[in-house]
Design a protein around this motif. Structure first.
Motif, short mmCIF file in Angstrom:
data_model
loop_
_atom_site.label_atom_id
_atom_site.label_comp_id
_atom_site.label_asym_id
_atom_site.label_seq_id
_atom_site.Cartn_x
_atom_site.Cartn_y
_atom_site.Cartn_z
N THR A 387 0.81 -1.22 0.00
CA THR A 387 0.00 0.00 0.00
C THR A 387 0.84 1.27 0.00
O THR A 387 0.32 2.36 -0.22
N GLN A 388 2.15 1.14 0.24
CA GLN A 388 3.03 2.31 0.16
C GLN A 388 3.23 2.76 -1.29
O GLN A 388 3.61 3.91 -1.52
N GLY A 389 2.98 1.84 -2.23
CA GLY A 389 3.07 2.20 -3.64
C GLY A 389 4.50 2.42 -4.12
O GLY A 389 5.47 2.33 -3.36
N PHE A 390 4.61 2.75 -5.41
CA PHE A 390 5.92 2.95 -6.03
C PHE A 390 6.02 4.27 -6.81
O PHE A 390 7.09 4.81 -7.00
N ASP A 391 4.89 4.79 -7.27
CA ASP A 391 4.92 5.98 -8.11
C ASP A 391 5.28 7.25 -7.34
O ASP A 391 5.90 8.16 -7.87
N ARG A 392 4.84 7.30 -6.08
CA ARG A 392 5.10 8.47 -5.23
C ARG A 392 4.70 9.79 -5.89
O ARG A 392 5.47 10.74 -5.93
N LYS A 393 3.48 9.81 -6.42
CA LYS A 393 2.99 11.05 -7.03
C LYS A 393 2.84 12.17 -6.01
O LYS A 393 2.78 13.34 -6.38
N TRP A 394 2.76 11.78 -4.75
CA TRP A 394 2.54 12.75 -3.68
C TRP A 394 3.84 13.36 -3.14
O TRP A 394 3.81 14.26 -2.31
N LYS A 395 4.99 12.86 -3.60
CA LYS A 395 6.26 13.26 -3.00
C LYS A 395 6.51 14.76 -3.16
O LYS A 395 5.97 15.42 -4.06
N MET A 396 7.37 15.27 -2.29
CA MET A 396 7.66 16.70 -2.28
C MET A 396 8.36 17.15 -3.55
O MET A 396 9.07 16.38 -4.19
N LYS A 397 8.16 18.42 -3.87
CA LYS A 397 8.95 19.03 -4.94
C LYS A 397 10.34 19.32 -4.41
O LYS A 397 10.51 19.97 -3.38
N GLN A 398 11.33 18.82 -5.08
CA GLN A 398 12.72 19.09 -4.72
C GLN A 398 13.50 19.32 -6.01
O GLN A 398 14.37 18.54 -6.39
#
Length: 417
Positions: A387-398
């Motif tokens: 459920t942690q997923g792989f795409d991480r569309k929510w990750k922070m802008k860096q």
């Protein structure tokens, strides 16, 4: 005597260690999603860049003055901090790591100035990080000494070791600059005509205790050279742990939010296991951007009580997802989410439950520990819950993230000879 060792402009200094071309040039480090200024080099400070300023408002200033901007690289900063603290541990029998970039040490050397200078040189030579050293009888006075060392001493070392020097330093220190005196307390003190640290030492202790608190009284005593705050060598167990992030791109997608909260839950579990504790109370939250009036606003939160305290990934993630199902609403664009764990107890003191419905807890615990070991050696989230997923569309802008020079073999510096 107590020494306070504080890294100068720590985040900016970490970036500069691996970019010597940026020496004597202005640098700023931005917060999550490259939002606000959270660290500045001295050169950036002189250009009028203030802490907490939104980066988008200063973009023209950055470009005009050729200010180099970086996204926060917590992996790099954390590793550099460990290196600095390792040196400090070898320099004193007693040390209290107060934050990522500062620590209190007990001093035993008779020649305190030489001790401070040598310590400063060692940290700089071995890590590349510049530090300032303030030495005094108490922790509060050491804070003042460190401030003077950083701002006004080329040597980077200042010692408060006699009454005359201490009195001058206290008269020079504004009431709001005293460690432990907040903005509200400073305002109240000024109403009574107390404007400096020296003024505070001239007030009756009974009056301070009556008008303020025992905490402020301890600070006043420390300013007089009376030790009230010991060096705490033992690491304190956290009473609450929070993991939260603002999304790089606001989202209304349930699956994306579930992935984010699942990851935050796992982070909380990792921190619990690291300090050998468990939790029996969770709180999750999701909310929209309150600064965007064009979107509908919503703040959803859910408190969850567990039948038995645990630090197991699978159990806590399962409860977090159940909570999310109850507070998630369609039609809203969510900006931030988080997980908070509370009611923390030592894992060897967990109260058993006769009606516990979760079987094989020991099996789950063993799985979590194996995951920790593999991720510790192979890299974070090499093993993860689905459920942690792989795409991480929510990750922070860096967008301006530097390399993890010290922790990733593929990003290590290469030298051409």
């Amino acid at each position: 005597m107590i020494a306070l060792v504080d890294c100068n402009n720590f985040y900016a200094s970490c970036e500069r260690v691996f970019r010597p071309d940026l020496e004597n040039k202005p640098i700023v480090v931005l917060s999550n999603n490259d939002g606000c200024v959270i660290a500045r080099s001295n050169e950036a400070k002189k250009l009028g860049i203030k802490m907490g300023e939104p980066a988008f408002k200063k973009r023209e200033v950055f470009e005009r003055n050729k200010i180099k901007t970086f996204s926060t690289n917590f992996i790099l900063y954390g590793d550099m901090s460990k290196r600095v603290m390792s040196i400090l541990r070898n320099s004193s029998k007693e040390i209290e790591i107060y934050s990522i970039d500062e620590a209190f040490l007990k001093c035993y050397n008779e020649d305190l100035n030489t001790y401070g200078i040598n310590l400063r040189k060692k940290v700089k030579q071995w890590t590349g990080i510049p530090v300032s050293v303030g030495i005094a009888e108490t922790k509060v006075l050491a804070k003042i000494a460190n401030h003077i060392a950083k701002k006004y001493r080329k040597s980077g070392v200042f010692i408060l070791d006699n009454k005359e020097i201490i009195e001058k330093a206290l008269k020079f220190t504004a009431i709001e600059e005293i460690w432990g005196i907040g903005r509200n307390h400073a305002r109240r003190f000024k109403e009574y005509g107390i404007n400096t640290a020296y003024d505070l030492t001239c007030i009756e202790e009974s009056w301070i205790k009556r008008k303020f608190s025992i905490v402020v009284l301890r600070i006043a005593k420390e300013l007089k050279g009376i030790k009230c705050l010991d060096i705490e060598s033992q690491h304190k167990t956290k009473k609450n742990i929070c993991t939260s992030r603002s999304f790089g791109n606001p989202t209304s997608d349930y699956s994306t939010i579930k992935e984010a909260l699942s990851t935050f839950a796992v982070r909380c579990c990792e921190k619990l296991r690291k300090q050998k504790t468990s939790t029996s109370e969770l709180r999750i939250f999701i909310y929209t951007n309150p600064f965007n009036p064009k979107h509908k606003q919503y703040y959803g939160t859910k408190k969850i009580k567990l039948e038995r305290a645990t630090n197991d990934n699978q159990i806590i993630v399962h409860e977090v997802i159940k909570g999310l199902q109850k507070i998630y609403k369609k039609g809203y664009i969510y900006k931030k989410a988080g997980v908070i764990v509370g009611n923390i107890t030592q894992e060897n003191q967990v109260q058993l439950n006769l009606f516990d419905q979760i079987r094989n807890r020991e099996k789950y615990t063993k799985i979590s520990k194996v995951i920790d070991r593999i991720n510790s050696s192979m890299g974070r989230d090499k093993l993860r819950i689905a459920t942690q997923g792989f795409d991480r569309k929510w990750k922070m802008k860096q967008e301006q993230l530097s390399q993890c020079y010290t922790t990733r073999i593929d990003e290590i510096l290469t030298v051409k000879v």
